[in-house]
Design a protein around this motif. Structure first.
Motif, PDB file in Angstrom:
ATOM      1  N   PRO A  32       0.932  -1.376  -0.014  1.00 43.09           N
ATOM      2  CA  PRO A  32      -0.001   0.120  -0.063  1.00 43.09           C
ATOM      3  C   PRO A  32       0.944   1.339   0.154  1.00 43.09           C
ATOM      4  N   TYR A  33       2.124   0.998   0.096  1.00 42.62           N
ATOM      5  CA  TYR A  33       3.039   2.259  -0.014  1.00 42.62           C
ATOM      6  C   TYR A  33       3.885   2.177  -1.181  1.00 42.62           C
ATOM      7  N   PRO A  34       4.306   3.156  -1.594  1.00 43.45           N
ATOM      8  CA  PRO A  34       5.478   3.122  -2.862  1.00 43.45           C
ATOM      9  C   PRO A  34       6.887   2.299  -2.232  1.00 43.45           C
ATOM     10  N   THR A  35       6.784   1.084  -3.218  1.00 39.34           N
ATOM     11  CA  THR A  35       8.067   0.246  -2.897  1.00 39.34           C
ATOM     12  C   THR A  35       9.344   0.684  -3.363  1.00 39.34           C
TER      13      THR A  35
ATOM     14  N   ALA B 225       0.287   1.913 -12.092  1.00 42.40           N
ATOM     15  CA  ALA B 225      -0.013   0.545 -12.722  1.00 42.40           C
ATOM     16  C   ALA B 225      -0.894  -0.152 -11.550  1.00 42.40           C
ATOM     17  N   ASP B 226      -0.812   0.049 -10.335  1.00 44.96           N
ATOM     18  CA  ASP B 226      -1.570  -0.657  -9.505  1.00 44.96           C
ATOM     19  C   ASP B 226      -2.629   0.087  -8.794  1.00 44.96           C
ATOM     20  N   PHE B 227      -2.908   1.433  -9.506  1.00 49.15           N
ATOM     21  CA  PHE B 227      -4.170   1.889  -9.254  1.00 49.15           C
ATOM     22  C   PHE B 227      -5.397   1.367  -9.811  1.00 49.15           C
ATOM     23  N   LYS B 228      -6.580   1.683  -8.892  1.00 48.99           N
ATOM     24  CA  LYS B 228      -7.693   1.396  -9.342  1.00 48.99           C
ATOM     25  C   LYS B 228      -8.745   2.442  -9.556  1.00 48.99           C
TER      26      LYS B 228
END
Lengths: 271, 91
Positions: free
Chosen positions: A171-174, A243-246
């Motif tokens: 849930p956080y930027p890796t 990329a991961d956002f919905k």
């Protein structure tokens, strides 16, 4: 009744000692009787020759004693009546005590009921206030759902439904995502790279950057460089971050949340 | 109780015995006096145990009136609160 006594001194003293002890007990109960008893015994025990001149006659004393005895019997009758009255008093007291206990019990129950009711009323008033507040500031359900989508879009509220242990998404930027982003690529830029015109929010060129664009990547123009760097990596890094956002991204001005990252503003312009 | 009281509180027979023994100069005087003393002590205990003699008859009757009034008042109060179903909701 005549009494003739010719007793010795020792006998007299013994009797009088006993009489004294007896009379001291009697005085506690029957004061008037004691006097008559004592005088009678004194007259009986003392020889005539030694009797006091003002001592009463033995016959008188005996009559006095019998009279006192009658008084005692009459008093006993009165005492019996009073005893009956006392029974009634005791019964009444018992009933009054029962009523007292019932009243206390009722009082306790009423107090409990009052406490419970006052708590319930207080909570009901609070809820009514909340209802009135909500009615005064009505919000459409569509807006609420829109906000809910935005808040949960980054999966910071709950994990994606397909997420399993071992999934690299967070849930956080890796670390990996940060390196792919603009900030990660700043270090790779050569020093001679011209500073591009940066974009402020909504895609308009900032007036401050027009001045700084004439200079070349100097450390003193750190603020200008920050803006230019933002413009550089905006389009590059955002595609990875997103990329991961919905869900679709909408205009941020409706939401009103602060965003220091101008990448999101450029996002909105891209959308 | 009246009979028991009469038995406990009649001293005439004892006194008569003492007087007789004094008259006869018998050595029983001491014994008779002791018996009278014991009877007096028992009489004292009996009187202490008697109920209702701590106050006068008049006071007892007053007490009865007071207790009856209290009983009536408290019974009415209880009936009133048990039957009452109206509460002041403004407070």
């Amino acid at each position: 009744m005549t009494i003739q006594i010719s007793s010795q001194n020792e006998f007299n003293s013994y009797v009088s000692t006993h009489l004294f002890f007896l009379f001291s007990n009697l005085t506690e109960i029957f004061p008037s009787n004691v006097i008559s008893f004592r005088e009678l015994f004194e007259v009986a025990a003392t020889p005539k020759s030694q009797q006091k001149p003002d001592a009463m006659d033995s016959i008188t004393l005996v009559e006095l004693v019998t009279m006192k005895d009658k008084e005692i019997k009459e008093t006993l009758k009165l005492a019996a009546e009073q005893a009956e009255i006392q029974k009634t008093i005791d019964e009444l007291r018992t009933e009054v005590d029962k009523r007292d206990a019932e009243i206390k019990h009722l009082q306790k129950n009423l107090k409990e009921a009052e406490t419970i009711l006052s708590t319930a009323i207080y909570q009901a008033k609070q809820k009514l206030t909340a209802i009135n507040q909500a009615n005064n500031r009505k919000i459409s359900s569509e807006e609420l759902i829109k906000f809910a989508h935005r808040i949960s879009a980054s999966n910071a509220v709950a994990s994606p439904p397909t997420w399993m242990p071992g999934d690299p998404r967070r849930p956080y930027p890796t670390d990996f995502e940060m390196r792919l982003g603009f900030l990660g690529k700043v270090g790779d830029l050569p020093l001679n790279t011209p500073v591009l015109q940066s974009q402020g929010s909504y895609g308009e060129p900032m007036s401050s950057n027009r001045n700084t664009a004439q200079t070349e990547g100097t450390p003193t123009s750190s603020s200008a460089g920050w803006h230019s760097e933002l413009g550089l990596g905006a389009s590059g890094g955002n595609s990875q971050i997103l990329a991961d956002f919905k869900g679709p991204k909408t205009e941020s001005e409706d939401v009103g949340f602060m965003s220091s990252d101008s990448s999101s503003s450029s996002l909105s312009s891209d959308e | 109780m009246a009979d028991a009281g009469e038995n406990e509180l009649s001293f005439l027979s004892q006194i008569t015995d003492v007087l007789k023994s004094i008259d006869k100069e018998s050595p029983d005087v001491n014994q008779k006096m002791k018996e009278l003393k014991i009877k007096l002590e028992k009489a004292r205990e009996f009187v202490d145990k008697m109920p209702g003699i701590q106050c006068s008859k008049t006071e007892q009757l007053k007490q009865i009136d007071i207790l009856r009034n209290q009983l009536t008042y408290k019974t009415e109060l209880l009936e009133k609160y048990k039957k009452s179903d109206q509460f002041d909701l403004n407070h």
